[in-house]
Design a protein around this motif. Structure first.
Motif, PDB file in Angstrom:
ATOM      1  N   LEU A   1      -1.905   4.948  -4.150  1.00 47.62           N
ATOM      2  CA  LEU A   1      -2.195   4.045  -3.028  1.00 47.62           C
ATOM      3  C   LEU A   1      -1.879   4.725  -1.699  1.00 47.62           C
ATOM      4  CD1 LEU A   1      -0.925   0.716  -4.577  1.00 47.62           C
ATOM      5  CD2 LEU A   1      -3.243   1.134  -3.730  1.00 47.62           C
TER       6      LEU A   1
ATOM      7  N   VAL B   1      -4.562   5.387   1.555  1.00 50.04           N
ATOM      8  CA  VAL B   1      -4.437   4.848   2.917  1.00 50.04           C
ATOM      9  C   VAL B   1      -3.967   5.896   3.924  1.00 50.04           C
ATOM     10  CG1 VAL B   1      -3.999   2.522   2.035  1.00 50.04           C
ATOM     11  CG2 VAL B   1      -2.053   3.987   2.639  1.00 50.04           C
TER      12      VAL B   1
ATOM     13  N   THR C   1       0.828  -1.227   0.000  1.00 53.52           N
ATOM     14  CA  THR C   1       0.000   0.000   0.000  1.00 53.52           C
ATOM     15  C   THR C   1       0.857   1.271   0.000  1.00 53.52           C
ATOM     16  OG1 THR C   1      -0.171  -0.170   2.395  1.00 53.52           O
ATOM     17  CG2 THR C   1      -2.023  -1.034   1.109  1.00 53.52           C
TER      18      THR C   1
END
Ligand SMILES: NCc1[nH]cc(CCC(=O)O)c1CC(=O)O
Length: 332
Positions: A22, A26, A16
């Motif tokens: 990405l 997150v 991640t």
């Protein structure tokens, strides 16, 4: 929280982190311009912007120039400023009467900003140090910083600031009982909607050095502030102070200094869930500036990383001299 994960290689925590998209997905915390409170220094005179040597990039401004600074901040989306008066020795007295003078520079600056930008939240500073001949936040009698007589003066000071139009009263003095006294006076004085952001956990810190230059207190201060500001060794005491100030009617609380006390920010937020702020103080600002001026660190990146750290530690916002610079970057 109990994180659950499969053993490697089923779990690869780098997955991640692999791309900007990405990482953005997150990301747990965000810093916004709306999180920033910009502290500014106001002094006597007109048309004055006087650099503070120990705080590169920070000025002492006359009231008219504070309004110009507010215009700049406003255009950047900043909606909260905190006004600190600079006073020369000749403006300081033992009775600190300047502190509740409706026409002192701070109150004139508060009124002038509110007149031009009614949507700017203006925060005041409640403490006697900038008006006191000896630089202390309270009256000194026989070498003792007296509490209750000081609280009476702080109430007068806070009322004058509320009358000037302050949205946020900021008691930074660390006397006992001042939040209840100020709250009662605001309610009685037709200032029901004026908020109090209490400097609840304020430490007796060496990181305030450049600020005391900025407000003219370095030469004035006799002794130290350890009988009212907190011992840097303590943490449970900070929770007791925050609990006390909330129970007396504080709307928001502050931890000060900032970065060295992020553990306190986290404990306060987790314990009480109240709006929690940190003050990235003068010494923290000047350390980053000095290292950057030497080419030792990347100023912009360190600034943004330090501000994000406050959000990660649970703070809702931060008082920072970097506010305009950070806002410029956040606005892209
Ligand atoms: N009422 C005093 C006050 N209000 C804000 C600061 C420090 C702010 C900074 O260092 O940026 C201080 C200094 C002190 O307690 O001596």
């Amino acid at each position: 929280m109990t994180p659950v994960q499969a053993p490697y290689p089923a779990t690869r925590l780098r997955r991640t982190r692999a791309t900007p998209a990405l990482r953005a997905l997150v990301r747990e915390n965000a810093l916004e311009v709306g999180d920033l409170i910009w502290p500014v220094f106001v002094r006597a005179g007109e048309g004055i912007e006087e650099p503070i040597p120990s705080m590169p990039g920070v000025m002492r401004r006359s009231v008219d120039m504070v309004v110009e600074a507010a215009a700049e901040a406003h255009a950047l989306g900043i909606r909260a400023m905190c006004i600190f008066p600079y006073t020369g020795l000749e403006e300081r007295t033992e009775d600190c009467a300047g502190a509740w003078d409706p026409q002192n520079h701070a109150n004139r600056a508060i009124a002038a900003i509110k007149y031009r930008f009614p949507d700017m939240a203006v925060m005041s500073d409640v403490a006697l140090d900038t008006y006191n001949i000896n630089g202390h936040d309270g009256f000194v009698e026989d070498g003792i910083i007296v509490n209750d007589r000081t609280v009476e003066a702080l109430v007068k000071m806070a009322l004058a600031q509320a009358d000037a139009g302050a949205d946020i009263i900021g008691p930074s003095d660390m006397m006992d009982g001042r939040i209840a006294a100020i709250r009662t006076a605001l309610e009685a004085g037709n200032h029901q909607d004026v908020t109090i952001l209490s400097y609840a956990a304020k430490y007796a810190s060496a990181f305030y050095g450049p600020f005391r230059d900025a407000v003219g207190a370095s030469g004035a201060l006799t002794g130290d502030k350890k009988t009212y500001q907190m011992d840097p060794a303590n943490s449970d005491e900070a929770l007791r102070l925050v609990a006390r100030d909330l129970s007396e009617g504080a709307d928001m609380v502050m931890v000060k200094p900032g970065l060295p006390y992020l553990d306190i920010c986290r404990r306060v937020k987790d314990s009480f869930g109240a709006p929690t702020f940190a003050y990235q103080v003068s010494g923290e600002y000047s350390m980053i500036k000095a290292a950057a001026q030497n080419g030792w660190i990347d100023e912009e990146r360190v600034m943004m990383e330090s501000l994000m750290a406050f959000k990660r530690a649970g703070c809702d916002g931060v008082l920072t001299y970097f506010a305009p610079a950070a806002a410029r970057l956040l606005n892209g």
